[in-house]
Design a protein around this motif. Structure first.
Motif, PDB file in Angstrom:
ATOM      1  N   UNK A 134      -1.035   7.066   4.723  1.00  0.00           N
ATOM      2  CA  UNK A 134      -2.362   7.617   5.014  1.00  0.00           C
ATOM      3  C   UNK A 134      -2.455   9.122   4.773  1.00  0.00           C
ATOM      4  N   UNK A 135      -1.570   9.687   3.948  1.00  0.00           N
ATOM      5  CA  UNK A 135      -1.708  11.088   3.563  1.00  0.00           C
ATOM      6  C   UNK A 135      -2.968  11.234   2.711  1.00  0.00           C
ATOM      7  N   UNK A 136      -3.789  12.287   3.002  1.00  0.00           N
ATOM      8  CA  UNK A 136      -5.052  12.392   2.270  1.00  0.00           C
ATOM      9  C   UNK A 136      -4.904  13.151   0.963  1.00  0.00           C
ATOM     10  N   UNK A 137      -3.700  13.659   0.652  1.00  0.00           N
ATOM     11  CA  UNK A 137      -3.576  14.500  -0.536  1.00  0.00           C
ATOM     12  C   UNK A 137      -3.326  13.711  -1.815  1.00  0.00           C
ATOM     13  N   UNK A 138      -3.705  12.419  -1.819  1.00  0.00           N
ATOM     14  CA  UNK A 138      -3.618  11.667  -3.069  1.00  0.00           C
ATOM     15  C   UNK A 138      -4.759  12.073  -3.999  1.00  0.00           C
ATOM     16  N   UNK A 139      -5.827  12.659  -3.445  1.00  0.00           N
ATOM     17  CA  UNK A 139      -6.919  13.201  -4.247  1.00  0.00           C
ATOM     18  C   UNK A 139      -6.879  14.714  -4.080  1.00  0.00           C
ATOM     19  N   UNK A 188     -11.352  17.778   0.943  1.00  0.00           N
ATOM     20  CA  UNK A 188     -10.469  17.150   1.933  1.00  0.00           C
ATOM     21  C   UNK A 188      -9.807  15.887   1.422  1.00  0.00           C
ATOM     22  N   UNK A 189      -9.595  15.783   0.116  1.00  0.00           N
ATOM     23  CA  UNK A 189      -8.820  14.676  -0.427  1.00  0.00           C
ATOM     24  C   UNK A 189      -9.417  13.321  -0.101  1.00  0.00           C
ATOM     25  N   UNK A 190      -8.600  12.446   0.484  1.00  0.00           N
ATOM     26  CA  UNK A 190      -9.028  11.063   0.702  1.00  0.00           C
ATOM     27  C   UNK A 190      -9.727  10.862   2.046  1.00  0.00           C
ATOM     28  N   UNK A 191      -9.922  11.940   2.839  1.00  0.00           N
ATOM     29  CA  UNK A 191     -10.520  11.738   4.167  1.00  0.00           C
ATOM     30  C   UNK A 191     -11.907  11.086   4.084  1.00  0.00           C
ATOM     31  N   UNK A 192     -12.843  11.577   3.212  1.00  0.00           N
ATOM     32  CA  UNK A 192     -14.148  10.899   3.160  1.00  0.00           C
ATOM     33  C   UNK A 192     -14.026   9.443   2.730  1.00  0.00           C
TER      34      UNK A 192
END
Lengths: 117, 82, 230
Positions: C185-190, C201-205
């Motif tokens: 669940x790391x959001x930095x894939x985007x 904010x990467x994948x948070x939205x």
């Protein structure tokens, strides 16, 4: 905010009292919901710091010095999900009550002696 | 602010007692909804807008509806023509 | 009578415990430990404006996945217990239709309420709100429909598909986090994007949209099952 802490404790006590003394099962679920609200108020009040703002860092000052300017975000994150889970669990309890009612046509908890051990 | 919190808190305590002691179940559920609604205002005062939104939408809105549906299904006349 | 006095004793015991807690309590004056770390590191590390969202979706993402599972299990339990045993619903009684005003008002307002719910969960990383709140607002729009049109039934295949796809996508995004970034669940894939913009904010939205759809459809399912139960 010690006052909010006190209000939360009183709501929890009212909820426990209702849970122990009411016979109607729907009233018992209502008491659990009230005790839940009290507990959530307590958790939020513990994370509150006087004179600080919400943990939304939407300005440069807040972004750089947020640690000195915002309240504790961790209890808020906990309570946020707890409220959603609470309503789902209440719905499950009410479903059991509906099924029990269809068996015996009564909402009084003392009519269900078969489940006592 | 403190005065407002005391006012809301006393309202919540009165509404909680009403929810437990009222004979009419629908009125009791509405009283419990009032407890949630006032709690959401207290969350706003305690700088927790996220929690306030959740409590207003779920605690005061959906939860009340769920209780009212359950009460509707546990009434005598509803089940007799089943 | 003896039952009542035992109840009174139990509650008095709680009064004693709570009184000790209340009088010994010291208000917090500063952030400590993990909260301090979250608030100071979050803007550079995850890029979400709302710290609560960052905690719910990323730092404590596994907890949130667990919470969504509990919600799913509760909704399944309600559906399972209230399933109709080969009986047709609403048999024998005619329901009175709602008034013209209510029907027109509902038809007019429901799309806007759903739009507001979607707005809340798309903007979860920028302002107060997010998947849980937005999902609850969407479910309130569904409740509005159920209250106004007594015989109304949702399209179950559509609801089930939305729920399953968003639940599966949530887990898939989490696993992508292990493969492409620091962990589950790391959001930095985007890319993190510009701080404070809608595409940041990467994948948070993305994750919060899945949570919002899942919570909305599940709460709507609970409401519908409780309404049509027989």
């Amino acid at each position: 905010m010690t006052i909010v802490l006190g209000i939360g404790f009183i709501l929890m006590l009212i909820g426990f009292w209702g849970l122990l003394t009411r016979r109607n099962m729907i009233k018992m679920v209502l008491s659990i919901a009230i005790a839940e609200t009290g507990l959530q108020l307590i958790i939020i009040a513990i994370g509150f710091i006087k004179g600080r703002t919400a943990p939304i860092l939407n300005s440069d000052v807040l972004k750089l010095e947020g640690v000195l300017k915002v309240v504790d975000p961790v209890p808020q994150a906990l309570v946020l999900t707890a409220i959603v889970i609470g309503v789902a669990v209440n719905a499950l309890m009410l479903t059991f009550i509906i099924r029990l009612y269809q068996q015996k046509k009564s909402l009084d908890i003392s009519d269900y002696r078969a489940m006592k051990w | 602010m403190t005065a407002l919190v005391i006012l809301l808190g006393s309202g919540m305590i009165v509404a909680a007692f009403a929810a437990i002691y009222l004979k009419n179940l629908i009125a009791a559920v509405v009283a419990a909804g009032i407890v949630s609604l006032f709690a959401s205002v207290v969350y706003l005062i305690l700088a927790a807008p996220d929690v306030a939104m959740t409590e207003a939408a779920i605690g005061a809105g959906l939860s009340t509806a769920i209780f009212i549906y359950a009460i509707k299904h546990t009434r005598e006349e509803e089940v007799e023509n089943d | 009578m003896i039952k009542r006095s035992i109840s009174l004793l139990v509650v008095l015991g709680f009064v004693l415990i709570f009184w000790k807690m209340l009088t010994n309590w010291l208000p917090m004056t500063d952030l400590h430990g993990v909260a301090k770390e979250y608030v100071s590191r979050e803007p550079d590390e995850l890029g979400a404006v709302n710290v609560v969202t960052a905690i719910v979706v990323t730092y404590r993402g596994l907890d949130t996945l667990g919470e969504v599972s509990v919600l799913f299990l509760a909704a399944t339990g309600v559906a399972l217990l209230l399933r109709r045993r080969g009986k047709k619903i609403g048999a024998g009684k005619r329901k009175r239709p709602s008034s013209e005003f209510l029907q027109t008002g509902t038809a007019l307002l429901t799309p806007f309420i759903i739009m507001f719910g979607v707005y809340i969960f798309i903007n979860g990383h920028l302002s107060a709100g997010g998947g849980f709140q937005g999902g609850a607002v969407v479910a309130s729009a569904m409740l509005f429909l159920l209250l106004t049109f007594p015989g109304y039934k949702f399209k179950h295949t559509v609801l089930n598909w939305i729920e399953s796809i968003s639940g599966a996508s949530y887990v898939i995004v989490g696993i992508l986090g292990i493969l492409l970034a620091g962990g589950f669940l790391d959001n930095r894939i985007l890319p993190l994007g510009e701080y404070g913009k809608i595409l940041s904010a990467g994948a948070i939205p993305v994750i919060y949209i899945f949570i919002g759809l899942k919570v909305g459809t599940e709460l709507a399912g609970i409401l519908e099952n409780l309404k049509h139960e027989h």
